[in-house]
Design an enzyme around this catalytic site. Structure first.
Site, PDB file in Angstrom:
ATOM      1  N   LYS A 104     -17.740 -86.120 -24.187  1.00 40.60           N
ATOM      2  CA  LYS A 104     -17.500 -85.183 -23.079  1.00 40.60           C
ATOM      3  C   LYS A 104     -16.814 -85.922 -21.952  1.00 40.60           C
ATOM      4  O   LYS A 104     -17.022 -87.128 -21.770  1.00 40.60           O
ATOM      5  CB  LYS A 104     -18.815 -84.594 -22.579  1.00 40.60           C
ATOM      6  CG  LYS A 104     -18.646 -83.292 -21.818  1.00 40.60           C
ATOM      7  CD  LYS A 104     -18.571 -82.104 -22.767  1.00 40.60           C
ATOM      8  CE  LYS A 104     -18.412 -80.800 -22.034  1.00 40.60           C
ATOM      9  NZ  LYS A 104     -18.621 -79.658 -22.925  1.00 40.60           N
ATOM     10  N   GLY A 216     -22.700 -65.924 -14.891  1.00 42.55           N
ATOM     11  CA  GLY A 216     -21.398 -66.563 -15.150  1.00 42.55           C
ATOM     12  C   GLY A 216     -20.469 -65.539 -15.766  1.00 42.55           C
ATOM     13  O   GLY A 216     -20.840 -64.844 -16.725  1.00 42.55           O
ATOM     14  N   GLY A 218     -17.068 -66.310 -16.484  1.00 42.83           N
ATOM     15  CA  GLY A 218     -15.857 -67.060 -16.803  1.00 42.83           C
ATOM     16  C   GLY A 218     -15.517 -66.832 -18.258  1.00 42.83           C
ATOM     17  O   GLY A 218     -15.806 -65.775 -18.833  1.00 42.83           O
ATOM     18  N   ASN A 219     -14.955 -67.838 -18.891  1.00 42.24           N
ATOM     19  CA  ASN A 219     -14.548 -67.697 -20.281  1.00 42.24           C
ATOM     20  C   ASN A 219     -15.706 -67.215 -21.158  1.00 42.24           C
ATOM     21  O   ASN A 219     -15.595 -66.211 -21.854  1.00 42.24           O
ATOM     22  CB  ASN A 219     -14.010 -69.055 -20.761  1.00 42.24           C
ATOM     23  CG  ASN A 219     -13.532 -68.997 -22.186  1.00 42.24           C
ATOM     24  OD1 ASN A 219     -14.333 -68.980 -23.109  1.00 42.24           O
ATOM     25  ND2 ASN A 219     -12.232 -68.924 -22.384  1.00 42.24           N
ATOM     26  N   GLY A 221     -19.017 -66.267 -20.312  1.00 39.80           N
ATOM     27  CA  GLY A 221     -19.785 -65.104 -19.840  1.00 39.80           C
ATOM     28  C   GLY A 221     -19.003 -63.822 -19.989  1.00 39.80           C
ATOM     29  O   GLY A 221     -19.537 -62.806 -20.459  1.00 39.80           O
ATOM     30  N   TYR A 222     -17.717 -63.841 -19.638  1.00 34.82           N
ATOM     31  CA  TYR A 222     -16.953 -62.595 -19.715  1.00 34.82           C
ATOM     32  C   TYR A 222     -16.831 -62.124 -21.166  1.00 34.82           C
ATOM     33  O   TYR A 222     -17.125 -60.979 -21.490  1.00 34.82           O
ATOM     34  CB  TYR A 222     -15.553 -62.707 -19.082  1.00 34.82           C
ATOM     35  CG  TYR A 222     -14.791 -61.460 -19.441  1.00 34.82           C
ATOM     36  CD1 TYR A 222     -15.181 -60.227 -18.890  1.00 34.82           C
ATOM     37  CD2 TYR A 222     -13.806 -61.455 -20.429  1.00 34.82           C
ATOM     38  CE1 TYR A 222     -14.589 -59.030 -19.293  1.00 34.82           C
ATOM     39  CE2 TYR A 222     -13.202 -60.270 -20.839  1.00 34.82           C
ATOM     40  CZ  TYR A 222     -13.598 -59.066 -20.274  1.00 34.82           C
ATOM     41  OH  TYR A 222     -13.035 -57.890 -20.703  1.00 34.82           O
TER      42      TYR A 222
HETATM   43  P1  NAD Z   1     -15.637 -71.092 -16.682  1.00 32.39           P
HETATM   44  O1  NAD Z   1     -15.161 -72.022 -15.657  1.00 32.39           O
HETATM   45  O2  NAD Z   1     -14.628 -70.249 -17.390  1.00 32.39           O
HETATM   46  O3  NAD Z   1     -16.702 -70.080 -16.036  1.00 32.39           O
HETATM   47  C1  NAD Z   1     -17.823 -70.521 -15.327  1.00 32.39           C
HETATM   48  C2  NAD Z   1     -18.439 -69.305 -14.635  1.00 32.39           C
HETATM   49  O4  NAD Z   1     -19.610 -69.751 -13.931  1.00 32.39           O
HETATM   50  C3  NAD Z   1     -17.536 -68.652 -13.578  1.00 32.39           C
HETATM   51  O5  NAD Z   1     -17.729 -67.259 -13.605  1.00 32.39           O
HETATM   52  C4  NAD Z   1     -18.052 -69.232 -12.275  1.00 32.39           C
HETATM   53  O6  NAD Z   1     -17.805 -68.360 -11.172  1.00 32.39           O
HETATM   54  C5  NAD Z   1     -19.524 -69.318 -12.577  1.00 32.39           C
HETATM   55  N1  NAD Z   1     -20.231 -70.283 -11.715  1.00 32.39           N
HETATM   56  C6  NAD Z   1     -19.792 -71.478 -11.245  1.00 32.39           C
HETATM   57  N2  NAD Z   1     -20.706 -72.030 -10.445  1.00 32.39           N
HETATM   58  C7  NAD Z   1     -21.756 -71.189 -10.432  1.00 32.39           C
HETATM   59  C8  NAD Z   1     -23.016 -71.202  -9.794  1.00 32.39           C
HETATM   60  N3  NAD Z   1     -23.374 -72.215  -9.005  1.00 32.39           N
HETATM   61  N4  NAD Z   1     -23.850 -70.147 -10.026  1.00 32.39           N
HETATM   62  C9  NAD Z   1     -23.477 -69.136 -10.829  1.00 32.39           C
HETATM   63  N5  NAD Z   1     -22.307 -69.066 -11.442  1.00 32.39           N
HETATM   64  C10 NAD Z   1     -21.455 -70.062 -11.243  1.00 32.39           C
HETATM   65  O7  NAD Z   1     -16.517 -71.951 -17.700  1.00 32.39           O
HETATM   66  P2  NAD Z   1     -16.933 -71.575 -19.196  1.00 32.39           P
HETATM   67  O8  NAD Z   1     -15.958 -72.197 -20.116  1.00 32.39           O
HETATM   68  O9  NAD Z   1     -17.214 -70.122 -19.287  1.00 32.39           O
HETATM   69  O10 NAD Z   1     -18.284 -72.422 -19.338  1.00 32.39           O
HETATM   70  C11 NAD Z   1     -19.549 -71.904 -18.942  1.00 32.39           C
HETATM   71  C12 NAD Z   1     -20.638 -72.695 -19.608  1.00 32.39           C
HETATM   72  O11 NAD Z   1     -20.502 -72.608 -21.022  1.00 32.39           O
HETATM   73  C13 NAD Z   1     -20.669 -74.193 -19.295  1.00 32.39           C
HETATM   74  O12 NAD Z   1     -22.000 -74.637 -19.312  1.00 32.39           O
HETATM   75  C14 NAD Z   1     -19.929 -74.799 -20.462  1.00 32.39           C
HETATM   76  O13 NAD Z   1     -20.267 -76.157 -20.667  1.00 32.39           O
HETATM   77  C15 NAD Z   1     -20.438 -73.920 -21.568  1.00 32.39           C
HETATM   78  N6  NAD Z   1     -19.605 -73.900 -22.764  1.00 32.39           N
HETATM   79  C16 NAD Z   1     -18.306 -73.511 -22.723  1.00 32.39           C
HETATM   80  C17 NAD Z   1     -17.566 -73.463 -23.900  1.00 32.39           C
HETATM   81  C18 NAD Z   1     -16.167 -72.925 -23.930  1.00 32.39           C
HETATM   82  O14 NAD Z   1     -15.649 -72.722 -25.020  1.00 32.39           O
HETATM   83  N7  NAD Z   1     -15.539 -72.646 -22.804  1.00 32.39           N
HETATM   84  C19 NAD Z   1     -18.146 -73.874 -25.112  1.00 32.39           C
HETATM   85  C20 NAD Z   1     -19.476 -74.277 -25.115  1.00 32.39           C
HETATM   86  C21 NAD Z   1     -20.195 -74.278 -23.937  1.00 32.39           C
END
Ligand code: NAD
Length: 417
Positions: A104, A216, A218-219, A221-222
Site C-alpha cells: 500500500k 461515504g 465516493g467510488n 459507497g456510491y
Molecule cells: P473515495 O475517495 O472515492 O471516497 C471516499 C468517500 O468518503 C467520499 O465520499 C468522502 O467524502 C468520504 N469521506 C472522506 N472523509 C470522510 C469522513 N471523515 N467521514 C465520512 N466520510 C468521509 O474513496 P473510495 O475509493 O470509495 O474508498 C473508500 C474506502 O474503501 C477506503 O477505506 C478504501 O481503502 C476502501 N477501498 C476502496 C477500494 C476501491 O476500489 N476504490 C477497494 C477496496 C477498499
C-alpha cells in the site's frame, strides 16, 4: 483501545493465529512489512515554487505473488496507516485466493489544494521516486482514496516512458483506453454486494424491507448504493466528508441514489438533498437500520460508539472501519460483520484480471470480468463461512485465519522453515 491502525492490524493477525496451527517463527515474519519506503517528492507548483510532499510505500508480503495495493492521497496519511493497509491487502488477496501479495502507498496531501497540473506532477513524481521498486512483477499500485483512473494513467505513462515501452501492467485501475478493464470502477462495490447477499442467505434474513445506511459516497459507497438501489433495497441514509442525509420523505422508501449523485456533483455534497434531514457521520452509524456499510475511512466504529450500533449486519466496504475493541462489543451484541478483507476484495480481484489481461494483451468483456468476480468472491465467502462454522468464531477471525494459513504455508515452503 488504540487508534493506531497498524497496532490494530497486528492484533487482528494475533487473534487469528490463535485458532490456526502456525509456527512461531512464521508468525513473527508475518507481523512486519518486508520493506517500507519513504520518499520526499519535489513538485513544481503553478506559482513556480517547489513544494516537497512526503509519500510512503509499504511492501508487506510477497510470498503468494507480487505486492499489490492502492495509493492514497490524503492529509491524514501516516506510516502506520499505510503499513496497516498493506497488511490488510496481504490477507485480502490471500483470502480470495489470488496470486498477489500485499502492499500500500500514500502521499500526505490535500488534493483539493492542487491544480490538475500539480496533481499530475505529484503522481509522476511518486513513480519516479519508486521506479526501482514497482513493476508488473514486483509491486502493482492501484487507486485508493482520492486517486482515480486518470492518476493511474499518468503513473503508467511515467513508468512506460522511463522504460521506453508500454508497461500497462505496472498499475491497475487504469482507464479502459490505456489497458484498464471493463467493470473495474464498480467492482469493489459489486463484490461487496455479492457477499452481502450471501450473508443474508446464510443468516436467513429476509431480503425484503431491509433498510441500509452507507457511510461515504465516493467510488465504493456510491456504486454500492447504486447496485443496491437497482436490486430494490432501501438505501435510507448516505454521507460524505461534509455530513450525511437521512430520508425524511413518507412517500419514498429509498433515496434515489442516482439523483443524489447528480445533486452532489452539482453542489459538492449530498447534504441538502431534497426530502432528507442532515445528520452527522457519527449519527449515520447509529441509525435504526438493518444494514450498515461503512465505505469511507478507518476507525469509525470504536469502543465509544459500538454499543449504540443498531444494524444487524455490517458490511465493511472501507478498510479497517471497526477497531478490534469495537469488534468484541459487536460480536457480543450478535452483529454479523462481513470483514473488509472479504467484503471489499472485489476491487483487487478485478485488478488481478486487469493485470492478467495486460500481460496477455488479450481483453475480456465486462460480463466475463464480473462473472469471474462473482465466482471467486462467492467461493471465498463459502470458505470463510465454513471456517467460521468449524472454528466457532467470527467471520473476521475466520477470514484472517484462512488468509494467514495460506500466506504462512507459502512462507514456510519458500524459506524451508
Ligand atoms: P473515495 O475517495 O472515492 O471516497 C471516499 C468517500 O468518503 C467520499 O465520499 C468522502 O467524502 C468520504 N469521506 C472522506 N472523509 C470522510 C469522513 N471523515 N467521514 C465520512 N466520510 C468521509 O474513496 P473510495 O475509493 O470509495 O474508498 C473508500 C474506502 O474503501 C477506503 O477505506 C478504501 O481503502 C476502501 N477501498 C476502496 C477500494 C476501491 O476500489 N476504490 C477497494 C477496496 C477498499
Amino acid at each position: 483501545m488504540t487508534s493506531d491502525p497498524f497496532k490494530n492490524a497486528t492484533k487482528q493477525l494475533e487473534n487469528a493465529s490463535k485458532i490456526i496451527d502456525i509456527d512461531e517463527s512464521v508468525l513473527e515474519i508475518l507481523k512486519y512489512p518486508k520493506r517500507i519506503l519513504t520518499v520526499n517528492i519535489p513538485v513544481k507548483m503553478d506559482s513556480g515554487k517547489i513544494e516537497v510532499f512526503k509519500g510512503y510505500r509499504s511492501q508487506y508480503n510477497d510470498a503468494l505473488g507480487p505486492f499489490k495495493g492502492g495509493i492514497r492521497f490524503h492529509p491524514d496519511v501516516s506510516l502506520s496507516e499505510v503499513k496497516a493497509l498493506s497488511a490488510w491487502m496481504t490477507w485480502k488477496c490471500s483470502v480470495v485466493n489470488i496470486p498477489f501479495g500485499g502492499g500500500k502507498g500514500g502521499i500526505i496531501v490535500d488534493v483539493r489544494k492542487l491544480s490538475k497540473g500539480e496533481l499530475e506532477r505529484l503522481s509522476r513524481g511518486y513513480v519516479q521516486a519508486l521506479r526501482d521498486f514497482i513493476g508488473p512483477y514486483k509491486d502493482i499500485p492501484a487507486p485508493d482514496v482520492n486517486t482515480d483512473p486518470q492518476i493511474m494513467a499518468w503513473m503508467m505513462d511515467e513508468f512506460s516512458t522511463m522504460h521506453g515501452y508500454n508497461v500497462p501492467g505496472v498499475v491497475t485501475g487504469k482507464p479502459i483506453e490505456v489497458g484498464g478493464t471493463k467493470g473495474r470502477k464498480f467492482s469493489t462495490s459489486q463484490g461487496g454486494i455479492y457477499v452481502f447477499e450471501k450473508a443474508l442467505e446464510k443468516l436467513k434474513i429476509d431480503s425484503k424491507n431491509i433498510k441500509i445506511a452507507i457511510q461515504g459516497f465516493g467510488n465504493v459507497g456510491y456504486f454500492a448504493s447504486e447496485i443496491l438501489f437497482a436490486l430494490g433495497y432501501d438505501v435510507v441514509a448516505v454521507s460524505d466528508s461534509k455530513g450525511g442525509i437521512l430520508l425524511e420523505n413518507n412517500k419514498e422508501k429509498t433515496l434515489n441514489v442516482k439523483e443524489v449523485l447528480k445533486y452532489k456533483e452539482a453542489t459538492g455534497s449530498v447534504v441538502g438533498y431534497p426530502g432528507t434531514r442532515k445528520i452527522t457521520n457519527e449519527e449515520l452509524l447509529e441509525l435504526d437500520v438493518d444494514v450498515l456499510m461503512p465505505a469511507a475511512l478507518e476507525n469509525v466504529i470504536t469502543e465509544k460508539n459500538a454499543d449504540n450500533i443498531k444494524a444487524k449486519i455490517i458490511v465493511e466496504l472501507a478498510n479497517g472501519p471497526i477497531t478490534p475493541e469495537a469488534d468484541k462489543i459487536l460480536e457480543k451484541k450478535g452483529v454479523a460483520v462481513v470483514p473488509d478483507i472479504l467484503a471489499n476484495a472485489g476491487g483487487v480481484i478485478v485488478s488481478y484480471f486487469e493485470w492478467v489481461q495486460n500481460l496477455q494483451n488479450y481483453y475480456w468483456s465486462e460480463n466475463e470480468n464480473i462473472g469471474r468476480l462473482k465466482e471467486i468472491i462467492e467461493k471465498a465467502f463459502d470458505e470463510v463461512w465454513g471456517k467460521k462454522e468449524c472454528c466457532d468464531c467470527s467471520l473476521r477471525v475466520a477470514a484472517y485465519a484462512l488468509a494467514v494459513e495460506r500466506v504462512a504455508a507459502a512462507e514456510k515452503l519458500r524459506r524451508n522453515l
